[in-house]
Design an enzyme around this catalytic site. Structure first.
Site, PDB file in Angstrom:
ATOM      1  N   GLY A  28     -18.536   4.706  11.343  1.00 22.21           N
ATOM      2  CA  GLY A  28     -17.742   5.579  10.489  1.00 22.21           C
ATOM      3  C   GLY A  28     -17.713   6.974  11.087  1.00 22.21           C
ATOM      4  O   GLY A  28     -17.827   7.145  12.302  1.00 22.21           O
ATOM      5  N   SER A  29     -17.607   7.987  10.252  1.00 22.01           N
ATOM      6  CA  SER A  29     -17.495   9.361  10.739  1.00 22.01           C
ATOM      7  C   SER A  29     -18.691   9.750  11.611  1.00 22.01           C
ATOM      8  O   SER A  29     -18.540  10.155  12.761  1.00 22.01           O
ATOM      9  CB  SER A  29     -17.374  10.321   9.555  1.00 22.01           C
ATOM     10  OG  SER A  29     -17.361  11.669   9.988  1.00 22.01           O
ATOM     11  N   GLN A  30     -19.922   9.616  11.070  1.00 23.25           N
ATOM     12  CA  GLN A  30     -21.097   9.989  11.855  1.00 23.25           C
ATOM     13  C   GLN A  30     -21.341   9.009  13.005  1.00 23.25           C
ATOM     14  O   GLN A  30     -21.733   9.410  14.104  1.00 23.25           O
ATOM     15  CB  GLN A  30     -22.334  10.065  10.960  1.00 23.25           C
ATOM     16  CG  GLN A  30     -22.399  11.293  10.072  1.00 23.25           C
ATOM     17  CD  GLN A  30     -22.574  12.589  10.842  1.00 23.25           C
ATOM     18  OE1 GLN A  30     -23.020  12.602  11.986  1.00 23.25           O
ATOM     19  NE2 GLN A  30     -22.204  13.698  10.210  1.00 23.25           N
ATOM     20  N   ASP A  85     -24.817   5.200   2.398  1.00 19.88           N
ATOM     21  CA  ASP A  85     -26.083   5.174   1.662  1.00 19.88           C
ATOM     22  C   ASP A  85     -26.212   3.940   0.776  1.00 19.88           C
ATOM     23  O   ASP A  85     -27.285   3.330   0.691  1.00 19.88           O
ATOM     24  CB  ASP A  85     -26.210   6.424   0.769  1.00 19.88           C
ATOM     25  CG  ASP A  85     -26.440   7.698   1.562  1.00 19.88           C
ATOM     26  OD1 ASP A  85     -26.999   7.611   2.670  1.00 19.88           O
ATOM     27  OD2 ASP A  85     -26.073   8.777   1.073  1.00 19.88           O
ATOM     28  N   LYS A 133     -25.284  19.169  10.345  1.00 22.39           N
ATOM     29  CA  LYS A 133     -24.781  19.825   9.144  1.00 22.39           C
ATOM     30  C   LYS A 133     -23.264  19.978   9.227  1.00 22.39           C
ATOM     31  O   LYS A 133     -22.694  21.067   9.147  1.00 22.39           O
ATOM     32  CB  LYS A 133     -25.465  21.179   8.938  1.00 22.39           C
ATOM     33  CG  LYS A 133     -26.960  21.089   8.731  1.00 22.39           C
ATOM     34  CD  LYS A 133     -27.345  20.043   7.700  1.00 22.39           C
ATOM     35  CE  LYS A 133     -26.915  20.432   6.290  1.00 22.39           C
ATOM     36  NZ  LYS A 133     -27.244  19.325   5.318  1.00 22.39           N
ATOM     37  N   GLY A 136     -19.056  13.873  10.901  1.00 16.57           N
ATOM     38  CA  GLY A 136     -19.145  13.292  12.238  1.00 16.57           C
ATOM     39  C   GLY A 136     -17.980  13.641  13.140  1.00 16.57           C
ATOM     40  O   GLY A 136     -18.149  13.815  14.348  1.00 16.57           O
ATOM     41  N   ASP A 193     -29.261  18.652   0.111  1.00 13.87           N
ATOM     42  CA  ASP A 193     -27.963  18.145   0.548  1.00 13.87           C
ATOM     43  C   ASP A 193     -27.156  17.622  -0.640  1.00 13.87           C
ATOM     44  O   ASP A 193     -25.972  17.960  -0.794  1.00 13.87           O
ATOM     45  CB  ASP A 193     -28.160  17.024   1.576  1.00 13.87           C
ATOM     46  CG  ASP A 193     -26.865  16.555   2.193  1.00 13.87           C
ATOM     47  OD1 ASP A 193     -26.278  17.324   2.977  1.00 13.87           O
ATOM     48  OD2 ASP A 193     -26.430  15.425   1.903  1.00 13.87           O
ATOM     49  N   GLU A 197     -23.673  19.370  -2.060  1.00 14.23           N
ATOM     50  CA  GLU A 197     -22.436  18.599  -2.185  1.00 14.23           C
ATOM     51  C   GLU A 197     -21.899  18.627  -3.617  1.00 14.23           C
ATOM     52  O   GLU A 197     -20.698  18.817  -3.834  1.00 14.23           O
ATOM     53  CB  GLU A 197     -22.699  17.142  -1.784  1.00 14.23           C
ATOM     54  CG  GLU A 197     -22.990  16.934  -0.314  1.00 14.23           C
ATOM     55  CD  GLU A 197     -23.549  15.558  -0.009  1.00 14.23           C
ATOM     56  OE1 GLU A 197     -23.659  15.229   1.183  1.00 14.23           O
ATOM     57  OE2 GLU A 197     -23.890  14.815  -0.954  1.00 14.23           O
TER      58      GLU A 197
END
Length: 340
Positions: A28-30, A85, A133, A136, A193, A197
């Protein structure tokens, strides 16, 4: 207040990570950003993915070797878990835990599942975190620009005796040593975190923008003007704050804007707002939010899906899509959903 220690590339053994075999679980993004940067930094990296799935195809298009997750876990020294997650614990139990052996490193970019004990690693395995921080895709775009995204590192379990050094070396390989790396704990990263958010960066910010947009439109102003004033210009202001704090922002804006900032802002964000923030933080600390979120996902996402649909159909989003498609500054995209 403890003294701030920031690690840069000059403080790090950048070759250490190159002696390790790294399995990134997820694209995915990260997963995309970190694995691309690791590869370009000369690391030995494979992607642990569902074979034949969309992520597997995308990863192969970028030249990565991919494996089934269980095979990647057995092959690797470091297993970096970058799937969402809400599915980490299930995937861990079925495809990771049975193949973990002493001396391996279990890595995360968010402490959620470790801190709330949804995943409990065996004693012989080191548990570490490298948490950029930023999204991704930004981790990737900053690396390509010769820069980096600041990152956090943390050690939860040091079975190998070199967990901090490995975390620093990995962080350097994804570009964080160019910007700065700070050591924290799994608890601190997870709770701050989630709070950031929910109360400020995503939840607080979007709710504030939406309320401002609705206030102007309901008063009879053009929705296009409202969009520019409360959403488009937000980035310009945040860029100034990011560069030099509130002081640089206030130096750059007009005296009229600064006076309005200092006198009217506290009327919008009040003691009641701070009280709500404290309640949100308490729900995070107790684990109530984590359980609520996981229960929502496990029960079929009905409320989550409705909230998403309502947000997508708000007039603000419709106006924004129309405006962004008409301006040249919208043509260059960090995110291309078809490719990454």
């Amino acid at each position: 207040m403890t003294e701030l220690k920031i690690y840069l590339d000059k403080d790090i053994n950048k070759e250490l990570i190159k002696s390790k075999k790294i399995a990134v679980i997820g694209f995915g993004s990260q997963g995309y950003g970190q694995s691309m940067n690791l590869k370009d930094s000369g690391c030995d990296v494979v992607l642990g993915l569902r074979q034949g799935g969309n992520s597997d195809k995308k990863a192969k298009n970028y030249g990565f070797k991919t494996m089934a997750i269980k095979d990647a876990v057995q092959w690797a020294d470091i297993i970096q878990i970058l799937i969402p997650d809400e599915i980490q614990a299930k995937v861990y139990e079925t495809e990771i835990a049975p193949y973990l052996t002493a001396g391996k490193y279990l890595m995360f970019s968010h402490g959620f599942n470790i801190h709330f004990k949804k995943i409990v690693a065996p004693e012989g395995v080191s548990v570490i975190m490298v948490a950029p921080k930023g999204p991704g895709h930004t981790v990737r775009s900053e690396y390509e620009a010769g820069k980096g995204v600041p990152s956090l590192i943390a050690v939860y379990q040091d079975a190998t005796g070199d967990s901090k050094e490995v975390a620093l070396s990995y962080a350097s390989a994804i570009g964080a040593g160019r910007a700065g790396i700070i050591e924290t704990t799994f608890r601190e990263e997870t709770e701050t975190d989630l709070f950031g958010e929910q109360a400020v960066l995503c939840g607080g910010c979007t709710a504030l923008i939406k309320a401002g947009f609705e206030t102007l439109v309901e008063a009879g102003y053009s929705p296009y003007m409202a969009y520019f004033e409360v959403l488009h210009e937000m980035k310009l202001i945040v860029d100034l704050i990011n560069q030099g704090g509130f002081a640089d922002m206030r130096y750059s804006i007009s005296n009229t804007a600064e006076y309005g900032d200092l006198t009217r802002g506290p009327r919008v964000i009040t003691d009641d707002s701070k009280k709500a923030m404290k309640e949100i933080l308490s729900e995070i600390q107790s684990g109530k939010f984590a359980d609520e979120f996981l229960n929502e996902v496990n029960s079929g996402n009905k409320n989550f899906d409705k909230l998403r649909e309502d947000a997508k159909n708000h007039q603000l989003e419709e106006v924004g899509a129309q405006i962004r498609s008409s301006f040249v500054w919208s043509k260059s995209k960090i995110i291309d959903r078809d490719k990454n």
